[in-house]
Design an enzyme around this catalytic site. Sequence first.
Site, PDB file in Angstrom:
ATOM      1  CE  LYS A   1      -3.113   0.627   3.606  1.00  0.00           C
ATOM      2  NZ  LYS A   1      -2.796   1.789   4.802  1.00  0.00           N
ATOM      3  CB  SER A   2       3.663   2.084   2.312  1.00  0.00           C
ATOM      4  OG  SER A   2       3.342   2.229   3.185  1.00  0.00           O
TER       5      SER A   2
ATOM      6  NE  ARG B   1       6.894   6.551   0.773  1.00  0.00           N
ATOM      7  CZ  ARG B   1       4.990   5.755   2.027  1.00  0.00           C
ATOM      8  NH1 ARG B   1       4.150   5.592   1.720  1.00  0.00           N
ATOM      9  NH2 ARG B   1       5.431   6.898   3.218  1.00  0.00           N
TER      10      ARG B   1
ATOM     11  N   GLY C   1      -5.307   7.583   5.558  1.00  0.00           N
ATOM     12  CA  GLY C   1      -3.874   8.790   5.867  1.00  0.00           C
ATOM     13  C   GLY C   1      -3.153   9.391   5.086  1.00  0.00           C
TER      14      GLY C   1
ATOM     15  CD  GLN D   1       0.240   8.727   7.334  1.00  0.00           C
ATOM     16  OE1 GLN D   1      -0.115   9.509   8.265  1.00  0.00           O
ATOM     17  NE2 GLN D   1      -0.298   6.870   7.092  1.00  0.00           N
TER      18      GLN D   1
ATOM     19  CG  ASP E   1       0.940   0.057   9.481  1.00  0.00           C
ATOM     20  OD1 ASP E   1       0.125   1.046  10.241  1.00  0.00           O
ATOM     21  OD2 ASP E   1       0.860  -0.116   8.309  1.00  0.00           O
TER      22      ASP E   1
ATOM     23  NE  ARG F   1      -5.184   0.084  12.988  1.00  0.00           N
ATOM     24  CZ  ARG F   1      -4.328   0.293  11.491  1.00  0.00           C
ATOM     25  NH1 ARG F   1      -3.168  -0.059  11.950  1.00  0.00           N
ATOM     26  NH2 ARG F   1      -5.122  -0.315  10.174  1.00  0.00           N
TER      27      ARG F   1
ATOM     28  NE  ARG G   1      -2.819  -1.667   8.589  1.00  0.00           N
ATOM     29  CZ  ARG G   1      -2.218  -2.046   7.453  1.00  0.00           C
ATOM     30  NH1 ARG G   1      -2.599  -3.516   6.838  1.00  0.00           N
ATOM     31  NH2 ARG G   1      -2.130  -1.110   6.737  1.00  0.00           N
TER      32      ARG G   1
HETATM   33  C1  S3P Z   1       2.409   4.484   6.019  1.00  0.00           C
HETATM   34  C2  S3P Z   1       3.149   4.824   7.371  1.00  0.00           C
HETATM   35  C3  S3P Z   1       2.817   4.833   8.572  1.00  0.00           C
HETATM   36  C4  S3P Z   1       0.930   3.224   8.571  1.00  0.00           C
HETATM   37  C5  S3P Z   1       0.587   3.981   7.409  1.00  0.00           C
HETATM   38  C6  S3P Z   1       1.303   3.434   6.442  1.00  0.00           C
HETATM   39  C7  S3P Z   1       3.296   5.039   4.729  1.00  0.00           C
HETATM   40  O1  S3P Z   1       1.690   5.450   9.410  1.00  0.00           O
HETATM   41  O2  S3P Z   1       0.737   3.172   9.860  1.00  0.00           O
HETATM   42  O3  S3P Z   1      -0.721   2.224   7.943  1.00  0.00           O
HETATM   43  O4  S3P Z   1       3.150   4.949   3.827  1.00  0.00           O
HETATM   44  O5  S3P Z   1       4.416   5.594   4.985  1.00  0.00           O
HETATM   45  P1  S3P Z   1       2.484   6.948   9.845  1.00  0.00           P
HETATM   46  O6  S3P Z   1       3.819   7.599   9.185  1.00  0.00           O
HETATM   47  O7  S3P Z   1       1.122   7.758  10.238  1.00  0.00           O
HETATM   48  O8  S3P Z   1       3.073   5.683  11.575  1.00  0.00           O
END
Ligand code: S3P
Length: 449
Positions: free
Chosen positions: A28-29, A33, A101, A176, A326, A357, A402
């Site tokens: 996902k990350s 990006r 987020g 993030q 996560d 969570r 999750r």
């Molecule tokens: C992510 C960073 C994490 C993670 C999220 C994905 C990212 O959040 O929990 O699922 O892709 O940069 P935080 O940066 O708030 O820890």
Amino acid sequence: MASHGQAKPLRSRAPGPLRGMAEVPGDKSVSHRSLILGALSVGETRIIGLLEGEDVLDTGRAMQAFGASVERLGPGEWSIQGVGVGGFREPADVIDCGNSGTGVRLIMGAMATTGIAATFTGDASLRSRPMGRITDPLALFGARSHGRSQGRLPLTLIGAENPLPVRYATPVPSAQVKSAVLLAGLNAPGQTVVIEREPTRDHTERMLRGFGATVETEVTDEGHVITLTGQPELTGRPVSVPRDPSSAAFPVAAALLVEGSEIRVPGISLNPTRAGFYATVRDMGASLEFSNQREEGGEPVADLRVRYSALKGIEVPPERAASMIDEYPVLCVLAAFAEGRTVMRGVKELRVKESDRIDAMARGLEACGVTVEEGTDFIIVHGRGADGVPGGATVESRLDHRIAMAFLCLGLASQAPVTVDDAAPIATSFPVFEDLMGGLGAQFERPNR
Ligand code: S3P
């Protein structure tokens, strides 16, 4: 709290052994990006293995709204024609990032140094999450924002016309936040520096380098110091997205819990900034074998074989938290079946994820007959070992994918089936979860309401 559409209750019950190949979707990350960097590049970015979950699709729509062309060529295969650094145009409508987020925070960073305004919103979960952690550093570049109390969404961000480069020490361990600052730094002159005390996932740094930016990382007394040289020309490129180790954690956990199971997970990302869960379950006694280690899309990947294992409770090293942030919900489930207590400290960030969570896991585990202690930044699960986990409850997923997947895994090994009140949020990150788990032998059913 139900999701956008109708709530979708789902129940899991103990199956026979799980077996087979778990081809989990793209990370996902990396998927978010690749769309954002593709949109900020000149020329075409061709992506294979993109996660087609709602979170990522929302980011794709947002990139279109900012002027990029985003086209689906086939399953997981996408083409982006970018507008270049500083080339975003003002969107015609509100940007809805759904549940994500990562999506909203990275996009806010990417537009903060462009002289346009945009208004962001999301679902009830996203609208309750803190955005001050992003708007504070973006204000240092010269961006202005107006949101609800504590910067919550809906929020309008007015990008800086004449951005300044920034030097920013992140007050919370958050990839993030780091990524939002680096993406904002792209359109600022000079060098933008982010300092993090503990390293968080480094996909943004890796991908920025891949697209042609100069990003240097050094470890000093201050922590990890990441320096980006502003105003590069990013060039579109092919991206191959590795499989998501956070999604893989669910079938892996299920195989560890269901007696006689043995599954394989091909090509999962083994990026060290994401691998904490796998080190932790090994410490708990899990049988994991990694083979065929290689590189895909700038990320280390390997094939994984997992066998059912009797687990023991441990103290999870708090310094590992960022590399498995996560995975705590599913780790709590494993801990419930382990022999002895599992102590998880330094996990305050879990309180501001898609749900709180710590609270969601504590209440759900208690309903399933497991003793839990919790505090602001810790959770301790008293494993039931040979006594087994009673289960038999209906658990709230709280708009959190999750939490839903963690309790469905619990129900695969508990004495009585477990129902999740709404499994619809799973589509944000792991749309094929039910089919994939079913293919391994898991038993899910839709309860009559
Ligand atoms: C992510 C960073 C994490 C993670 C999220 C994905 C990212 O959040 O929990 O699922 O892709 O940069 P935080 O940066 O708030 O820890």
